[in-house]
Write a protein that holds these residues in place. Structure first.
Motif, short mmCIF file in Angstrom:
data_model
loop_
_atom_site.label_atom_id
_atom_site.label_comp_id
_atom_site.label_asym_id
_atom_site.label_seq_id
_atom_site.Cartn_x
_atom_site.Cartn_y
_atom_site.Cartn_z
N ASP A 117 -27.46 -45.29 -1.04
CA ASP A 117 -28.74 -44.82 -2.31
C ASP A 117 -29.48 -43.52 -1.90
O ASP A 117 -30.34 -43.22 -2.66
CB ASP A 117 -29.17 -46.07 -2.60
N ALA A 118 -29.79 -43.95 -0.56
CA ALA A 118 -30.80 -43.27 0.50
C ALA A 118 -30.62 -43.51 1.84
O ALA A 118 -30.28 -43.71 2.08
CB ALA A 118 -32.70 -43.89 0.32
N ILE A 119 -31.06 -42.09 2.45
CA ILE A 119 -31.00 -41.80 3.47
C ILE A 119 -32.02 -41.72 4.28
O ILE A 119 -32.80 -41.19 3.44
CB ILE A 119 -30.16 -40.00 3.55
N VAL A 120 -32.04 -42.24 5.29
CA VAL A 120 -33.05 -42.16 6.52
C VAL A 120 -32.50 -41.48 7.89
O VAL A 120 -31.43 -42.08 7.74
CB VAL A 120 -33.89 -43.26 6.39
N ALA A 121 -33.28 -41.27 8.01
CA ALA A 121 -32.51 -40.05 9.36
C ALA A 121 -33.09 -39.42 10.64
O ALA A 121 -34.38 -38.87 9.82
CB ALA A 121 -32.13 -37.65 9.41
N ALA A 122 -32.88 -39.46 12.06
CA ALA A 122 -33.83 -38.64 12.77
C ALA A 122 -33.61 -37.47 12.47
O ALA A 122 -32.88 -36.69 12.05
CB ALA A 122 -33.05 -39.23 14.16
N GLU A 123 -34.73 -37.02 13.81
CA GLU A 123 -34.68 -35.19 13.44
C GLU A 123 -33.08 -34.81 14.33
O GLU A 123 -33.37 -33.88 13.86
CB GLU A 123 -35.88 -35.22 14.87
N ASP A 124 -32.75 -35.52 15.21
CA ASP A 124 -31.29 -34.89 16.01
C ASP A 124 -30.49 -35.18 14.59
O ASP A 124 -29.94 -34.30 15.26
CB ASP A 124 -31.01 -35.58 17.10
N ALA A 125 -30.55 -35.60 13.76
CA ALA A 125 -29.33 -35.83 13.10
C ALA A 125 -28.85 -34.90 12.57
O ALA A 125 -29.39 -33.98 11.57
CB ALA A 125 -29.30 -36.50 11.48
N VAL A 126 -27.54 -34.33 12.18
CA VAL A 126 -26.76 -33.32 12.05
C VAL A 126 -25.82 -33.66 10.59
O VAL A 126 -24.72 -34.84 10.88
CB VAL A 126 -26.08 -32.25 12.49
#
Length: 249
Positions: A117-126
């Motif tokens: 439903d929602a995504i929180v991502a780290a700066e290094d996520a690809v």
């Protein structure tokens, strides 16, 4: 190692995947993940689920080595069914699911976050689908929920990845944060969601799924038929052996 569930705060269940070294899940892992998410969603005390992973990255898809050890198609059929169940469990979870993504989110990982439903991502996520380099197909259904149609096709055909910042620009990632702040930020969003009335949240989840323009389960299972065809025809093994390169003529 495996899939675990904890309750870090009232109303929130944290489902954590841990299959070192890269979180490439075996068949049993996909089913364990599906069971954990469904169980959390059925709990009347839970109003939001956070899905995250330990280690270097969020998810590297199917355990290719498990498929290669199987001289027949049992592992492939198991992986197909297991992925379908895990993706559906996230989508059909009775309460909202927030994916907390760090590092690589590839293959099956796209199926999970694309159905969240929602995504929180780290700066290094690809994020990407290297399926054409692995002799497989699938999860374009879910990548299409993260990026526009033409970008989805270009990423799919090239096996390239998109960054967390790029997905944030497309509106599919809620927030991009330093890796050290990932779980805190995901929990912050989950707690805000969990502060709502639980019965109404469940109705809202069912309502939003009901107005989706694409039946994600049916669409993904359609894609998987071509994965199986590629394996039966020997294309999958040839592509895996050449690391996705076209055969020389």
């Amino acid at each position: 190692m495996g899939v675990s569930t904890s309750r870090p705060t009232t109303g929130v269940a944290l489902v954590t995947v841990d299959f070192p070294p890269v979180n490439a899940l075996p068949v049993k892992g996909w089913y364990a993940l599906a069971d954990a998410v469904r169980t959390a969603g059925r709990d009347p005390e839970v109003r939001c689920v956070v899905l995250t992973a330990e280690g270097r990255g969020f998810n590297a898809g199917v355990d290719i080595k498990e498929l290669q050890r199987d001289p027949g198609h049992t592992a492939l059929i198991g992986a197909n069914s297991g992925c379908a169940e895990a993706f559906a469990a996230v989508y059909e979870c009775e309460v909202p699911v927030v994916a907390a993504v760090a590092g690589h989110c590839l293959g099956g990982g796209i199926g999970l976050v694309g159905n969240a439903d929602a995504i929180v991502a780290a700066e290094d996520a690809v994020f990407g689908l290297p399926e054409l380099d692995r002799g497989a197909l699938g999860a374009a259904t879910h990548l299409a929920r993260l990026v526009p149609q033409h970008l989805m096709r270009a990423l799919y055909y090239t096996s390239r990845t998109a960054t967390a910042a790029e997905l944030h620009a497309h509106g599919s990632v809620w927030k991009v944060v330093p890796r050290t702040e990932l779980l805190y930020s995901a929990m912050e969003l989950a707690e805000e969601i969990a502060a709502k009335d639980g019965s109404l949240l469940r109705l809202a989840k069912a309502a939003l799924n009901g107005i989706d323009p694409v039946d994600v389960r049916r669409s993904y299972r359609f894609e998987q038929g071509f994965t199986f065809e590629a394996n039966l025809g020997g294309v999958a093994d040839r592509v895996r052996d050449t690391f996705g390169k076209a055969a020389e003529r």
